[in-house]
Design a protein around this motif. Structure first.
Motif, PDB file in Angstrom:
ATOM      1  N   THR A 376       0.855  -1.178   0.000  1.00 53.95           N
ATOM      2  CA  THR A 376       0.000   0.000   0.000  1.00 53.95           C
ATOM      3  C   THR A 376       0.898   1.238   0.000  1.00 53.95           C
ATOM      4  N   ASP A 388       3.204  -0.136   3.491  1.00 58.05           N
ATOM      5  CA  ASP A 388       3.250  -1.486   4.056  1.00 58.05           C
ATOM      6  C   ASP A 388       3.264  -2.450   2.878  1.00 58.05           C
ATOM      7  N   PHE A 390       3.866  -6.928   1.498  1.00 61.94           N
ATOM      8  CA  PHE A 390       4.043  -8.342   1.811  1.00 61.94           C
ATOM      9  C   PHE A 390       4.523  -9.031   0.543  1.00 61.94           C
TER      10      PHE A 390
ATOM     11  N   VAL B 209      -3.112  -9.923   1.738  1.00 63.42           N
ATOM     12  CA  VAL B 209      -3.545  -8.729   1.000  1.00 63.42           C
ATOM     13  C   VAL B 209      -4.580  -7.968   1.820  1.00 63.42           C
ATOM     14  N   MET B 212      -3.242  -6.172   4.790  1.00 61.65           N
ATOM     15  CA  MET B 212      -2.575  -4.941   4.389  1.00 61.65           C
ATOM     16  C   MET B 212      -3.596  -3.852   4.054  1.00 61.65           C
ATOM     17  N   MET B 213      -4.626  -4.234   3.308  1.00 63.63           N
ATOM     18  CA  MET B 213      -5.632  -3.250   2.902  1.00 63.63           C
ATOM     19  C   MET B 213      -6.392  -2.710   4.113  1.00 63.63           C
ATOM     20  N   ARG B 216      -4.682  -0.202   7.141  1.00 65.28           N
ATOM     21  CA  ARG B 216      -4.546   1.254   7.201  1.00 65.28           C
ATOM     22  C   ARG B 216      -5.882   1.975   7.114  1.00 65.28           C
ATOM     23  N   LEU B 217      -6.967   1.222   7.173  1.00 66.76           N
ATOM     24  CA  LEU B 217      -8.274   1.869   7.162  1.00 66.76           C
ATOM     25  C   LEU B 217      -8.672   2.268   8.583  1.00 66.76           C
ATOM     26  N   GLU B 221     -13.447   4.838   8.019  1.00 68.78           N
ATOM     27  CA  GLU B 221     -13.331   4.373   6.626  1.00 68.78           C
ATOM     28  C   GLU B 221     -13.956   2.993   6.459  1.00 68.78           C
TER      29      GLU B 221
END
Lengths: 421, 233
Positions: A376, A388, A390, B209, B212-213, B216-217, B221
């Protein structure tokens, strides 16, 4: 044509639109006009999102020469025999149905003072905001002995379609025990794992069709994306087939002779049967013509993908120089959404939300053996900066690798639906 | 062979021979296996539609036929085309949902082991009035287990912000609810969406994934995304 601000404002208030957006203006017509050049993951996505979200408040023209777009992503899977070529092709019909003016022509010039894009077929298209998403072109003379007129003898297959089909046909036509060579590109280039996924897919195909064949890679880079994963996969699945010559052994000192079908690596001449030359890359030429490049790429502001040279021009995807994001279809799609939101805000006063970017790249090593890397990103004053990330691990279970591959198939369906409707 | 045998057994069962219930499937084991399903499906007293429909009375029910659940078109069509949930159709569906209903939004890899399927089907059957000779079992519905702060769940999301943020999701998750390899996230109850995203954020759910997504929310959000996807058709 001179803009008539008074009559525009009159029209707007007559329509009952209490526009709190003084920046909403147009080049002499009722609604502001966005022109997008290039219909790939950046361009198709940004055109769709602006058209969809502005609900008629912005006119969108997409200029794209091809009528069917072949995705570069997953084209290696076609090489390996996991997809047919038709599955990579997408029409712009849904975009047209969604109200986007799709023009199949080449953009050949940009008049930044008059704010108009000239077309190869004649005529020009005026814009209030211009979004360039032209992908890549190759740096002239990057590989000694190779140029575009040699691309049939030595395909690049780095713009998908006929080149990809040609490369597969050449691999299938190799004599038993023959050699497939690749000249890998220097950084930065489109799709960092792409050449190495391609090696995996060529090896997969050859293992079945031509098990004594050899693969030779001349690589100017010390290291490459997902290197540990690829090398583990090559050792496990294609033992003894693949040789990579890195820069320590002359992998950067390469020339080719397309007539003789030879590749010289550090003076050592190899006769090969297929030679996939992937030259150094630069922004698609229209970015350079528009005067928004510096060196090979177009520098942009991270917050909205606007050009650092012209506030009314935006550059997306591979062509842009933005910071930490890899040049990938996923990245371009991600940047397109940030850009669409910003352009809409600039033209209609809609809310501009903070930029968020992300990327994931899946690669296939062998049947049901997928790996991925992703991150991201956020906009800083200097660049798009990684937050961040992976990457798949070596030694993962077969089940996880299969799930990763299946996920990549899902992603393909998702992103192409996101791009093309 | 095993599969064939079992159908024979089940046919006998249908014919009224109740002694073979054990052979058809172990309800207790099925309950344990059902935990995989419980993140989307409720069953038992008070079961409600969540990400997936509630499964009380699923036996004998036409596929895609609950009035108050937004099924995929594929599942509705399957029902119209004549699929009714019974031992055989559930067995095929649970082995690989997309093999029976290609456009289903049910994103489940399937149960490869025939005994696992038999057990979970036996468990489900205990919540269906039909076949009638199976007594109604004790309620076991478990809501989506979580310990999310009620204040987080109470946040009212801004769907417009959600629409923008959703751009990050729709690169992989199809906006029309289609699911091939990547699950559908449309029309989830907002609470389930919020709980799932916080589970990724806290790395309780494992997908890298998504960790990670979601990582940061912000709470707002996540609420905005839930508000947007809840009504996306």
């Amino acid at each position: 044509m001179k803009m008539n601000r008074r009559s525009f404002l009159g029209t707007a208030s007559a329509a009952g639109a209490s526009l709190a957006a003084p920046m909403a203006f147009a080049a002499g017509h009722g609604v502001p006009h966005v022109v997008v050049v290039g219909g790939g993951p950046g361009g198709a996505t940004v055109a769709r999102y602006i058209a969809k979200d502005s609900k008629g408040q912005i006119a969108v023209t997409l200029i794209e020469p091809t009528r069917a777009y072949y995705t570069c992503f997953f084209s290696n899977l076609y090489l390996g025999g996991f997809r047919d070529i038709g599955s990579l092709a997408h029409s712009y019909g849904n975009l047209a149905a969604e109200g986007i003016n799709v023009v199949h022509d080449w953009a050949v010039d940009v008049d930044r003072d008059a704010k108009a894009v000239a077309l190869a077929g004649g005529g020009s298209v005026p814009y209030d905001k211009l979004i360039l998403s032209p992908g890549i072109d190759f740096v002239d003379g990057a590989v000694e002995g190779w140029n575009l007129s040699a691309q049939n003898a030595m395909p690049h297959a780095y713009k998908a379609g006929s080149q990809t089909e040609l490369l597969r046909a050449q691999i299938l036509a190799m004599p038993q025990g023959g050699t497939f060579a690749m000249v890998a590109p220097p950084n930065p280039f489109r799709c960092p794992p792409g050449p190495y996924e391609r090696i995996s897919m060529a090896a997969h195909l050859l293992k079945k069709e031509n098990p004594t064949a050899k693969i030779l890679i001349a690589d100017p880079k010390e290291s490459f994306s997902k290197q540990g994963l690829f090398e583990e996969g090559w050792n496990t699945h294609y033992a003894g087939m693949i040789e990579r010559v890195g820069p320590d052994f002359g992998g950067a000192n390469v020339s080719v002779d397309p007539d003789a079908m030879t590749i010289s690596i550090d003076g050592d001449v190899n006769k090969v049967d297929v030679c996939n030359v992937i030259p150094a890359m630069k922004a698609g030429r229209i970015a350079q013509i528009a005067g928004v490049t510096e060196g090979n790429w177009a520098p942009v502001n991270a917050a909205d993908m606007s050009s650092k040279m012209d506030a009314d021009i935006y550059v997306l995807g591979d062509a842009s120089h933005q910071g930490d994001m890899p040049k990938s279809g996923f990245s371009a799609n991600s940047q397109a959404k940030v850009c669409a939101n910003a352009v809409r805000g600039a033209l209609t006063g809609s809310t501009v939300f903070p930029a968020k970017f992300s990327n994931t790249c899946w690669s296939l090593i062998d049947t049901n053996n997928g790996v991925k890397v992703g991150a991201t990103y956020e906009a800083t004053a200097e660049k798009i900066a990684k937050v961040d990330g992976f990457v798949s691990s070596t030694g993962e279970s077969d089940a996880l690798r299969k799930a990763t591959y299946e996920e990549s198939v899902g992603w393909y369906a998702g992103i192409t639906a996101d791009m093309f409707g | 062979m095993l599969r064939h045998l079992r159908f024979t057994v089940l046919a006998a069962f249908f014919a009224g021979s109740a002694v073979l219930a054990e052979d058809a499937g172990d309800v207790t084991r099925g309950e344990a296996i059902f935990r995989q399903c419980a993140s989307c499906h409720q069953v038992g007293a008070g079961a409600k539609n969540r990400i997936g429909p509630q499964l009380n009375g699923v036996f004998g029910r036409q596929a895609g036929s609950l009035d108050d659940f937004p099924y995929s078109e594929g599942l509705v069509r399957a029902g119209v085309d004549g699929i009714t949930w019974d031992l055989e159709t559930l067995d095929v569906y649970l082995e690989n949902p997309k093999s029976l209903v290609s456009k289903t939004r049910m994103n489940f890899r399937g149960l490869a082991d025939p005994q696992d399927r038999a057990d979970v089907i036996a468990y489900l059957r205990s919540f269906s009035a039909s076949p009638a000779n199976i007594p109604e079992a004790m309620p076991t519905a478990q809501g989506t287990d979580h310990d999310i702060d009620p204040a987080i769940l109470a946040i009212v999301g801004d769907p417009e912000y959600g629409a923008y943020l959703a751009g990050e999701c729709t690169t992989c998750h199809q906006a029309d609810g289609g699911a091939d390899g990547i699950p559908s996230i449309t029309q989830w109850p907002a609470e389930d969406f919020v709980v799932a995203m916080h589970a990724y954020k806290r790395k309780l759910r494992t997908h890298p994934v998504m960790q990670m997504m979601a990582g940061r929310l912000s709470d707002e959000e996540i609420a905005a995304l839930a508000a947007y996807f809840k009504d996306l058709e």
